[in-house]
Design a protein around this motif. Structure first.
Motif, PDB file in Angstrom:
ATOM      1  N   PHE A  15       1.921  -4.243  10.501  1.00  0.00           N
ATOM      2  CA  PHE A  15       2.293  -4.424  11.921  1.00  0.00           C
ATOM      3  C   PHE A  15       3.679  -3.816  12.175  1.00  0.00           C
ATOM      4  CE2 PHE A  15      -0.474  -8.435  12.932  1.00  0.00           C
ATOM      5  CZ  PHE A  15      -1.610  -7.652  12.819  1.00  0.00           C
ATOM      6  N   ASN A  16       4.584  -4.002  11.220  1.00  0.00           N
ATOM      7  CA  ASN A  16       5.927  -3.422  11.383  1.00  0.00           C
ATOM      8  C   ASN A  16       5.857  -1.906  11.478  1.00  0.00           C
ATOM      9  OD1 ASN A  16       7.401  -5.728  11.512  1.00  0.00           O
ATOM     10  ND2 ASN A  16       7.807  -5.837   9.313  1.00  0.00           N
ATOM     11  N   GLU A  17       4.954  -1.316  10.673  1.00  0.00           N
ATOM     12  CA  GLU A  17       4.788   0.147  10.723  1.00  0.00           C
ATOM     13  C   GLU A  17       4.336   0.573  12.116  1.00  0.00           C
ATOM     14  OE1 GLU A  17       2.112   1.962   7.793  1.00  0.00           O
ATOM     15  OE2 GLU A  17       3.185   0.746   6.311  1.00  0.00           O
ATOM     16  N   VAL A  18       3.357  -0.138  12.681  1.00  0.00           N
ATOM     17  CA  VAL A  18       2.874   0.202  14.032  1.00  0.00           C
ATOM     18  C   VAL A  18       4.023   0.066  15.033  1.00  0.00           C
ATOM     19  CG1 VAL A  18       1.253  -0.411  15.886  1.00  0.00           C
ATOM     20  CG2 VAL A  18       0.537  -0.578  13.507  1.00  0.00           C
ATOM     21  N   ASP A  19       4.810  -1.004  14.889  1.00  0.00           N
ATOM     22  CA  ASP A  19       5.934  -1.216  15.812  1.00  0.00           C
ATOM     23  C   ASP A  19       6.895  -0.034  15.762  1.00  0.00           C
ATOM     24  OD1 ASP A  19       4.878  -3.625  16.445  1.00  0.00           O
ATOM     25  OD2 ASP A  19       6.257  -4.827  15.242  1.00  0.00           O
ATOM     26  N   GLU A  20       7.144   0.439  14.524  1.00  0.00           N
ATOM     27  CA  GLU A  20       8.096   1.552  14.385  1.00  0.00           C
ATOM     28  C   GLU A  20       7.540   2.849  14.950  1.00  0.00           C
ATOM     29  OE1 GLU A  20       9.651   1.964  10.400  1.00  0.00           O
ATOM     30  OE2 GLU A  20      10.186  -0.165  10.488  1.00  0.00           O
ATOM     31  N   ILE A  21       6.273   3.111  14.669  1.00  0.00           N
ATOM     32  CA  ILE A  21       5.692   4.400  15.103  1.00  0.00           C
ATOM     33  C   ILE A  21       5.474   4.419  16.615  1.00  0.00           C
ATOM     34  CG2 ILE A  21       3.697   5.951  14.872  1.00  0.00           C
ATOM     35  CD1 ILE A  21       3.334   4.648  12.034  1.00  0.00           C
ATOM     36  N   SER A  22       4.782   3.366  17.130  1.00  0.00           N
ATOM     37  CA  SER A  22       4.389   3.487  18.539  1.00  0.00           C
ATOM     38  C   SER A  22       4.964   2.405  19.441  1.00  0.00           C
ATOM     39  CB  SER A  22       2.862   3.469  18.628  1.00  0.00           C
ATOM     40  OG  SER A  22       2.390   2.289  18.041  1.00  0.00           O
ATOM     41  N   GLY A  23       5.653   1.433  18.854  1.00  0.00           N
ATOM     42  CA  GLY A  23       6.061   0.284  19.659  1.00  0.00           C
ATOM     43  C   GLY A  23       7.213   0.494  20.607  1.00  0.00           C
TER      44      GLY A  23
END
Ligand SMILES: [Fe+2]
Ligand SMILES: [Fe+2]
Length: 268
Positions: free
Chosen positions: A233-241
Protein backbone atom coordinates in the motif's frame (compact mmCIF):
# COMPACT_ATOMS: atom_id res chain seq x y z
CA UNK A 1 -29.61 -28.41 12.03
CA UNK A 2 -26.10 -29.19 10.69
CA UNK A 3 -27.60 -29.56 7.24
CA UNK A 4 -28.93 -25.99 7.30
CA UNK A 5 -25.60 -24.63 8.51
CA UNK A 6 -24.13 -25.99 5.28
CA UNK A 7 -26.88 -24.64 3.01
CA UNK A 8 -26.56 -21.37 1.00
CA UNK A 9 -28.31 -18.61 2.87
CA UNK A 10 -30.62 -17.58 0.00
CA UNK A 11 -32.01 -21.14 -0.07
CA UNK A 12 -32.49 -21.10 3.70
CA UNK A 13 -34.25 -17.71 3.56
CA UNK A 14 -36.51 -18.65 0.65
CA UNK A 15 -37.64 -21.72 2.62
CA UNK A 16 -37.88 -19.81 5.93
CA UNK A 17 -38.37 -16.04 5.24
CA UNK A 18 -38.52 -15.39 8.99
CA UNK A 19 -34.80 -16.24 9.18
CA UNK A 20 -34.08 -13.29 6.86
CA UNK A 21 -35.91 -11.01 9.29
CA UNK A 22 -33.94 -12.40 12.23
CA UNK A 23 -30.62 -11.79 10.42
CA UNK A 24 -31.71 -8.23 9.56
CA UNK A 25 -32.20 -7.57 13.29
CA UNK A 26 -28.51 -8.31 13.75
CA UNK A 27 -27.69 -6.02 10.79
CA UNK A 28 -26.76 -9.03 8.66
CA UNK A 29 -27.99 -7.93 5.26
CA UNK A 30 -28.41 -11.27 3.48
CA UNK A 31 -31.90 -10.46 2.19
CA UNK A 32 -30.86 -7.55 -0.08
CA UNK A 33 -27.50 -9.18 -0.95
CA UNK A 34 -27.34 -9.81 -4.70
CA UNK A 35 -25.16 -12.91 -4.47
CA UNK A 36 -26.28 -14.84 -1.40
CA UNK A 37 -24.56 -18.16 -1.79
CA UNK A 38 -22.73 -17.86 1.57
CA UNK A 39 -23.49 -20.81 3.83
CA UNK A 40 -25.38 -20.10 7.03
CA UNK A 41 -22.31 -21.10 9.08
CA UNK A 42 -20.10 -18.68 7.08
CA UNK A 43 -22.45 -15.84 7.83
CA UNK A 44 -22.08 -16.34 11.55
CA UNK A 45 -18.28 -16.33 11.14
CA UNK A 46 -18.01 -13.42 8.65
CA UNK A 47 -20.16 -11.13 10.77
CA UNK A 48 -18.21 -12.14 13.87
CA UNK A 49 -21.12 -12.17 16.26
CA UNK A 50 -20.20 -12.33 19.93
CA UNK A 51 -20.72 -15.74 21.56
CA UNK A 52 -23.84 -14.50 23.25
CA UNK A 53 -25.29 -13.10 19.99
CA UNK A 54 -24.38 -16.30 18.18
CA UNK A 55 -26.21 -18.44 20.78
CA UNK A 56 -29.23 -16.14 20.56
CA UNK A 57 -29.34 -16.12 16.73
CA UNK A 58 -28.84 -19.87 16.47
CA UNK A 59 -31.56 -20.52 19.05
CA UNK A 60 -34.01 -18.30 17.17
CA UNK A 61 -33.13 -19.85 13.81
CA UNK A 62 -33.53 -23.40 15.17
CA UNK A 63 -36.94 -22.44 16.54
CA UNK A 64 -38.03 -21.28 13.06
CA UNK A 65 -36.76 -24.46 11.38
CA UNK A 66 -37.96 -26.87 14.07
CA UNK A 67 -40.88 -25.12 15.82
CA UNK A 68 -42.09 -28.26 17.59
CA UNK A 69 -38.79 -29.73 18.68
CA UNK A 70 -36.13 -28.78 21.15
CA UNK A 71 -32.85 -29.44 19.41
CA UNK A 72 -29.30 -28.92 20.65
CA UNK A 73 -27.92 -25.59 19.35
CA UNK A 74 -24.81 -26.28 17.26
CA UNK A 75 -21.80 -24.06 17.82
CA UNK A 76 -20.26 -22.66 14.65
CA UNK A 77 -16.62 -23.70 14.29
CA UNK A 78 -14.54 -20.56 13.87
CA UNK A 79 -11.07 -20.19 12.48
CA UNK A 80 -10.69 -16.91 14.32
CA UNK A 81 -11.47 -15.27 17.65
CA UNK A 82 -14.85 -13.73 18.36
CA UNK A 83 -15.48 -10.02 18.61
CA UNK A 84 -14.41 -8.12 21.69
CA UNK A 85 -15.72 -4.58 21.66
CA UNK A 86 -14.51 -1.80 19.37
CA UNK A 87 -12.99 -2.61 15.95
CA UNK A 88 -9.21 -2.41 15.84
CA UNK A 89 -7.76 -2.35 12.33
CA UNK A 90 -4.30 -3.48 11.32
CA UNK A 91 -2.15 -0.64 9.83
CA UNK A 92 -2.90 -1.47 6.15
CA UNK A 93 -6.62 -1.82 6.82
CA UNK A 94 -6.57 1.44 8.78
CA UNK A 95 -5.15 3.13 5.66
CA UNK A 96 -8.18 1.98 3.65
CA UNK A 97 -10.59 3.05 6.40
CA UNK A 98 -8.94 6.51 6.41
CA UNK A 99 -9.35 6.73 2.62
CA UNK A 100 -13.06 5.98 3.12
CA UNK A 101 -13.23 9.05 5.39
CA UNK A 102 -12.31 11.36 2.48
CA UNK A 103 -14.71 9.55 0.13
CA UNK A 104 -17.50 9.93 2.72
CA UNK A 105 -16.76 13.67 2.98
CA UNK A 106 -17.56 14.06 -0.73
CA UNK A 107 -20.57 11.70 -0.59
CA UNK A 108 -22.06 13.69 2.30
CA UNK A 109 -21.95 16.87 0.19
CA UNK A 110 -23.77 15.37 -2.81
CA UNK A 111 -27.40 16.10 -1.73
CA UNK A 112 -26.64 19.80 -1.20
CA UNK A 113 -24.59 20.06 -4.40
CA UNK A 114 -27.50 18.57 -6.34
CA UNK A 115 -29.98 20.85 -4.64
CA UNK A 116 -28.01 23.94 -5.73
CA UNK A 117 -27.24 22.58 -9.21
CA UNK A 118 -28.04 24.78 -12.18
CA UNK A 119 -26.97 23.01 -15.36
CA UNK A 120 -26.72 26.34 -17.18
CA UNK A 121 -24.00 27.46 -14.74
CA UNK A 122 -20.50 26.45 -15.96
CA UNK A 123 -19.25 26.64 -12.37
CA UNK A 124 -21.92 24.19 -11.14
CA UNK A 125 -21.17 21.79 -13.99
CA UNK A 126 -17.47 22.05 -13.21
CA UNK A 127 -18.13 20.93 -9.63
CA UNK A 128 -19.97 17.84 -10.90
CA UNK A 129 -17.14 17.08 -13.35
CA UNK A 130 -14.55 17.50 -10.62
CA UNK A 131 -16.71 15.28 -8.38
CA UNK A 132 -16.67 12.62 -11.10
CA UNK A 133 -12.89 13.04 -11.36
CA UNK A 134 -12.66 12.59 -7.56
CA UNK A 135 -14.59 9.33 -7.84
CA UNK A 136 -12.56 8.04 -10.80
CA UNK A 137 -9.12 9.12 -9.64
CA UNK A 138 -9.34 8.71 -5.87
CA UNK A 139 -12.22 6.38 -4.96
CA UNK A 140 -11.69 4.11 -7.94
CA UNK A 141 -8.18 4.15 -9.46
CA UNK A 142 -6.41 4.82 -6.18
CA UNK A 143 -8.58 3.20 -3.47
CA UNK A 144 -10.55 0.46 -5.27
CA UNK A 145 -7.41 -0.53 -7.15
CA UNK A 146 -5.64 -1.15 -3.81
CA UNK A 147 -8.53 -3.41 -2.85
CA UNK A 148 -8.87 -5.23 -6.16
CA UNK A 149 -5.23 -5.50 -7.25
CA UNK A 150 -3.66 -6.14 -3.85
CA UNK A 151 -5.91 -6.88 -0.87
CA UNK A 152 -8.49 -9.17 -2.49
CA UNK A 153 -5.70 -11.28 -4.00
CA UNK A 154 -4.96 -12.58 -0.49
CA UNK A 155 -8.39 -14.23 -0.44
CA UNK A 156 -10.46 -16.53 -2.61
CA UNK A 157 -12.19 -14.13 -4.99
CA UNK A 158 -15.01 -16.59 -5.48
CA UNK A 159 -16.13 -15.99 -1.90
CA UNK A 160 -19.55 -14.35 -1.86
CA UNK A 161 -18.41 -11.52 0.31
CA UNK A 162 -15.74 -10.54 -2.25
CA UNK A 163 -17.98 -11.07 -5.25
CA UNK A 164 -20.50 -8.70 -3.69
CA UNK A 165 -17.82 -6.03 -3.19
CA UNK A 166 -16.51 -6.42 -6.76
CA UNK A 167 -20.05 -6.16 -8.10
CA UNK A 168 -20.48 -2.90 -6.16
CA UNK A 169 -17.25 -1.53 -7.70
CA UNK A 170 -18.47 -2.39 -11.22
CA UNK A 171 -21.87 -0.83 -10.55
CA UNK A 172 -20.22 2.31 -9.16
CA UNK A 173 -18.13 2.59 -12.36
CA UNK A 174 -21.22 2.37 -14.54
CA UNK A 175 -22.93 5.17 -12.56
CA UNK A 176 -19.88 7.41 -12.98
CA UNK A 177 -19.74 6.72 -16.72
CA UNK A 178 -23.43 7.64 -17.02
CA UNK A 179 -22.86 10.69 -14.82
CA UNK A 180 -20.13 12.02 -17.13
CA UNK A 181 -22.36 11.50 -20.17
CA UNK A 182 -25.16 13.38 -18.40
CA UNK A 183 -22.80 16.30 -17.63
CA UNK A 184 -21.82 16.50 -21.31
CA UNK A 185 -25.51 16.72 -22.28
CA UNK A 186 -26.35 19.13 -19.42
CA UNK A 187 -28.96 16.54 -18.46
CA UNK A 188 -29.94 17.47 -14.91
CA UNK A 189 -32.20 14.43 -14.41
CA UNK A 190 -29.36 12.07 -15.39
CA UNK A 191 -26.84 13.87 -13.18
CA UNK A 192 -29.17 13.70 -10.16
CA UNK A 193 -30.09 10.07 -10.80
CA UNK A 194 -26.56 8.72 -11.19
CA UNK A 195 -24.83 10.81 -8.55
CA UNK A 196 -27.52 9.90 -6.03
CA UNK A 197 -27.34 6.23 -6.98
CA UNK A 198 -23.55 6.36 -6.55
CA UNK A 199 -23.94 8.01 -3.15
CA UNK A 200 -26.38 5.34 -1.93
CA UNK A 201 -24.28 2.49 -3.28
CA UNK A 202 -20.99 3.74 -1.86
CA UNK A 203 -22.48 4.62 1.53
CA UNK A 204 -23.60 1.02 2.01
CA UNK A 205 -20.43 -0.37 0.43
CA UNK A 206 -18.12 1.54 2.77
CA UNK A 207 -20.21 0.52 5.78
CA UNK A 208 -19.93 -3.15 4.78
CA UNK A 209 -16.17 -2.86 4.29
CA UNK A 210 -15.50 -0.94 7.51
CA UNK A 211 -17.74 -3.04 9.72
CA UNK A 212 -17.67 -6.52 8.17
CA UNK A 213 -15.15 -7.14 5.41
CA UNK A 214 -11.99 -5.49 6.74
CA UNK A 215 -12.37 -6.82 10.31
CA UNK A 216 -12.99 -10.31 8.90
CA UNK A 217 -9.95 -9.99 6.62
CA UNK A 218 -7.84 -8.78 9.52
CA UNK A 219 -8.83 -11.84 11.51
CA UNK A 220 -7.73 -14.09 8.66
CA UNK A 221 -4.44 -12.46 7.65
CA UNK A 222 -1.16 -13.63 9.17
CA UNK A 223 1.27 -11.12 10.70
CA UNK A 224 3.54 -11.62 7.67
CA UNK A 225 0.71 -10.88 5.25
CA UNK A 226 -0.28 -7.74 7.17
CA UNK A 227 3.32 -6.50 6.84
CA UNK A 228 3.39 -7.28 3.12
CA UNK A 229 0.12 -5.46 2.54
CA UNK A 230 1.33 -2.41 4.41
CA UNK A 231 4.45 -2.11 2.28
CA UNK A 232 2.50 -2.73 -0.96
CA UNK A 233 0.00 0.00 0.00
CA UNK A 234 2.88 2.36 0.79
CA UNK A 235 4.30 1.70 -2.68
CA UNK A 236 0.96 2.64 -4.28
CA UNK A 237 0.82 5.79 -2.13
CA UNK A 238 4.28 6.79 -3.32
CA UNK A 239 3.70 6.07 -7.00
CA UNK A 240 0.18 7.36 -7.52
CA UNK A 241 -1.09 8.77 -4.25
CA UNK A 242 0.41 12.19 -3.73
CA UNK A 243 -0.86 14.29 -6.61
CA UNK A 244 -4.25 12.57 -6.61
CA UNK A 245 -4.77 12.74 -2.86
CA UNK A 246 -3.89 16.44 -2.68
CA UNK A 247 -6.05 17.33 -5.68
CA UNK A 248 -9.04 15.39 -4.36
CA UNK A 249 -8.68 16.74 -0.81
CA UNK A 250 -8.57 20.27 -2.21
CA UNK A 251 -11.76 19.57 -4.18
CA UNK A 252 -13.61 18.37 -1.07
CA UNK A 253 -12.46 21.39 0.96
CA UNK A 254 -13.55 23.74 -1.84
CA UNK A 255 -17.04 22.22 -2.04
CA UNK A 256 -17.40 22.15 1.76
CA UNK A 257 -16.61 25.89 1.84
CA UNK A 258 -19.01 26.61 -1.02
CA UNK A 259 -21.83 24.70 0.68
CA UNK A 260 -21.24 26.42 4.00
CA UNK A 261 -21.32 29.87 2.38
CA UNK A 262 -23.61 29.58 -0.65
CA UNK A 263 -23.68 32.62 -2.92
CA UNK A 264 -26.80 34.73 -2.51
CA UNK A 265 -29.02 34.61 -5.57
CA UNK A 266 -28.91 37.96 -7.33
CA UNK A 267 -32.23 38.86 -8.84
CA UNK A 268 -32.55 41.57 -11.47
FE1 LIG B 1 -14.53 -1.49 -2.08
FE1 LIG C 1 -13.18 0.56 0.10
Amino acid sequence: MEIYLNTPIKEVISKFPKIGEILEEYEIGCVPCSVGSCLLKDIIEIHNLSEEEEREVMARISKVIYPDRVIPIPKVERKTKTRTGEIKYSPPMKKLVDEHVLIKRWITLIPQVLELLNVESPEDLRIISEGADFIRSYADKFHHAKEEDILFKYFDENLDVLRTMLKDHTKARSHVKALIEAVEKKDKKGIVEHLNAYRELLTEHIKKEDEILYPWMDRNLSVKEVGELFSKFNEVDEISGNGVTERCKAFVVKVEEKIQTPKKEVRP
